[in-house]
Design an enzyme around this catalytic site. Sequence first.
Site, short mmCIF file in Angstrom:
data_model
loop_
_atom_site.label_atom_id
_atom_site.label_comp_id
_atom_site.label_asym_id
_atom_site.label_seq_id
_atom_site.Cartn_x
_atom_site.Cartn_y
_atom_site.Cartn_z
N HIS A 222 0.95 -1.04 -0.03
CA HIS A 222 -0.03 -0.02 -0.03
C HIS A 222 0.84 1.28 0.10
O HIS A 222 1.84 1.29 0.73
CB HIS A 222 -0.95 -0.16 1.34
CG HIS A 222 -1.37 1.18 1.70
ND1 HIS A 222 -2.29 1.92 1.00
CD2 HIS A 222 -1.15 2.03 2.87
CE1 HIS A 222 -2.70 3.22 1.61
NE2 HIS A 222 -1.90 3.08 2.71
N TYR A 256 -6.11 9.32 1.62
CA TYR A 256 -6.14 9.75 3.03
C TYR A 256 -5.03 10.65 3.34
O TYR A 256 -3.81 10.42 2.65
CB TYR A 256 -6.45 8.70 3.93
CG TYR A 256 -5.05 7.85 4.32
CD1 TYR A 256 -3.95 8.01 4.96
CD2 TYR A 256 -5.02 6.44 3.69
CE1 TYR A 256 -2.96 7.23 5.02
CE2 TYR A 256 -4.26 5.47 3.88
CZ TYR A 256 -3.11 5.84 4.47
OH TYR A 256 -2.03 5.14 4.72
N ASP A 541 -28.73 -20.68 16.16
CA ASP A 541 -29.92 -21.08 16.53
C ASP A 541 -29.98 -22.62 15.53
O ASP A 541 -29.35 -22.31 14.36
CB ASP A 541 -31.19 -20.28 16.59
CG ASP A 541 -31.17 -19.66 15.08
OD1 ASP A 541 -30.17 -19.81 14.17
OD2 ASP A 541 -32.26 -19.18 14.47
#
Length: 808
Positions: A222, A256, A541
Amino acid sequence: MPKIVVIGAGIVGTSLADELTARGATDVTVVDRGPLFATGGSTSHAPGLVFQTNPSKTMTAFARYTVEKFCALSHPDGWAFNQVGGLEVATTPERWADLHRKAGWAQAWGIEGRLLSADECAALHPLVDRDRLLGGFHTPTDGLAKAVRAAEAQARRAMARGATFLPHTEVLGIAEKAGRVAGVQTSDGVLAADVVVCAAGFWGAELAKRVGLVLPLVPMAHQYARTGQIAPLVGRNTERTEAGLPILRHQDADLYFREHVDRIGIGSYCHRPMPVDMSTLMADTAGESMPSMLPFTDEDFAPAWREAAGLIPALEDSKVEEAFNGIFSFTPDGFSIMGEHRDLAGFWVAEAVWVTHSAGVAKATAEWILDGTTEVDVSECDLYRFEDVARSPEFVMTTSSQAFVEVYDVIHPHQFRSDLRGLRTSPFHQRHVESGAHFYEGGGWERPAWFEANAGLLTDLDVPERDDWSARFWSPIAVAEARHTRERVAMYDMTPLTRYEVSGPGAAAFLQRMTTNNIDKSVGSVTYTLLLDQKGGIRSDLTVARLGPATFQVGANSPRDFDWLERHRPDDVVLRDITGGTCCVGVWGPLARDMVQPLCPDDLSHSGFRYFRALRTYLGAIPVTMLRVSYVGELGWEIYASAEYGGALWDLLHDAGRAHGVIAAGRVALNSLRIEKGYRSWGTDMTTEHRPAAVGLDFAVRMDKGDFVGRAALEQAPLPLNRLRSIVFDEPDAVVLGKEPVYLAGDCAGYVTSAGFSPTIGRTVAYAWLPTGTQDGEAVTVDYRGTRHTATVHSEPVVDPDMSRIRR
């Protein structure tokens, strides 16, 4: 307390040592191949952005705890966490709408946040070009972690409690004895251990292979770059404070930003996936400052630089001065990997963890190791959540690469991967294709969502139009299919339901001990029951059919259920996953008996084949097992057969149903019907964070049957603060999709879990977690991507409360 060795002294390993020792486990040793505490792994170069808000409640909880913990850390060199806040900006209408959705998650998960106008964004972060923005989302408690300082601060606390840290210690293997870990083999000998935790970062998958464990993660490169001096930043920050503006995400461009005193750091996902070849890693990183940094590839960063300068014009007078391609882990679904090796007791993993979630993951792992369970539900991160197909090298590489590409994309909750489709199909798949099925993927299975062949059912049906977002991956045909099920009869492909066979002399006693309800009943009985953890939280369940004195068919939810049962299975019990070798058709609707009885030699009347019973019989010449259960709340059966009969079974049923108007219906209709009928979905409506009383499942718990897992916790459990409730929206065109915040008297009081448009009452019905004192008839408001919809709390079930339809 056990003797514990943690492999990896990065942010996860140090956080874990701190959490373990805080709970009294002082015999903790942390080893790392590198120096302390800039070990050379991903932590050493991490930019440290901590944005807490996430579509996952679990990951948000991990990040929130990380912020809380890091804020309290101290380090002699300065801050470990700088709470400058976070700002995500929108430059497209789609992103601006998605930030409204994100603001809803923040409200639902308890994160402070506020949507800002473009002017407010520019005032908060003066470097951005206000004219590029439509708005933004500000979270003031987000911030920057100084990852190495945070690691060291936690390590020092652990050492003060007795932990030992060993640098320059290469792990050569794992010592085993009688199916348990016995220690860690190093170049200096064996470090004895009762528990070994692999927190080795992107090296973890290679290490896990040595003990026969597949970790579905891919090391990816990255890009991160630091600019030269930025004029508007000169004099704003000091070397010690380093940053004062909010951390910034420009997700429309996969970017960013954070400050480095008077420079800007830019992280980019705006490039091709760069998976790392671990076999050549050391050669590939030669000359770099650490083995987790690859040489920077300028050509991949060029588009990112153009976009960055477009958002922050001051960058035009600067350039990249230092940069690298940093390595960190990606998984097929974007979640971390946590848990204990089933076949090597005591070997744990805490992998694919970013700094953002590090302390939260460490806390949960420490709880899991020492207490046997966790406070926060970790099912999304469970080591054994992956189906067999998802552990194949091709699947892991392909899907992890897609996860990298999509890391900043706007992802619809009903959007599924496009690659590696068609891997698991039921015997009815070709019939679905011929009927124009629209498929989605779950657990590797192709599942029909709705069928174009049913478009004609819309002619006399008034379905409110949906907004563009909620209309994606949906069709009004699904509403027509649901209505047709209520009025006539429909066939549902239930083959992807996970099925186990539990057999052997101890099978009944085993299931009695593992589940909450009484399953030790007559042959032919079917029982709805729960799997609990030690604290009474709902793990799953199950639908358990007793097919013989020592043979049970268990309908479950995921590979985690197999793992849980297998870990507790005694030697006199055999557990087999029979899903792939069998198939299932759900035939439901008021005309179901008229359709199926002529095919069957046995009596299918209500008195002859009662609700919640099982029958081994024949339909035509095909041997089948029929369970009189219904997830849609209508007369009918789940009809099981061996897979080789699947095609013939579907055709037999479909031909028999022509005279009764039978259709094939999809899972969107199934979901709407089960919600209006009051049936829960594990993992969506309930998790390990909830006990049966809070979910309205007390009827599935038999406290008089003897001991079972979780019983002691239920006996001591306080009254729940929140309960799962049905809400019905007031306006026919109101739509929600799940995870939206719910307001009572103006205050956020809970959140939606799942929702569907009811064909019976003509409005959306949803489940929501609300305070226990909330009464039927109370008004609530739900925020759907910035639009407020009113709804009313409703008694359950919303449709057919006396169960007359299902017991015809």
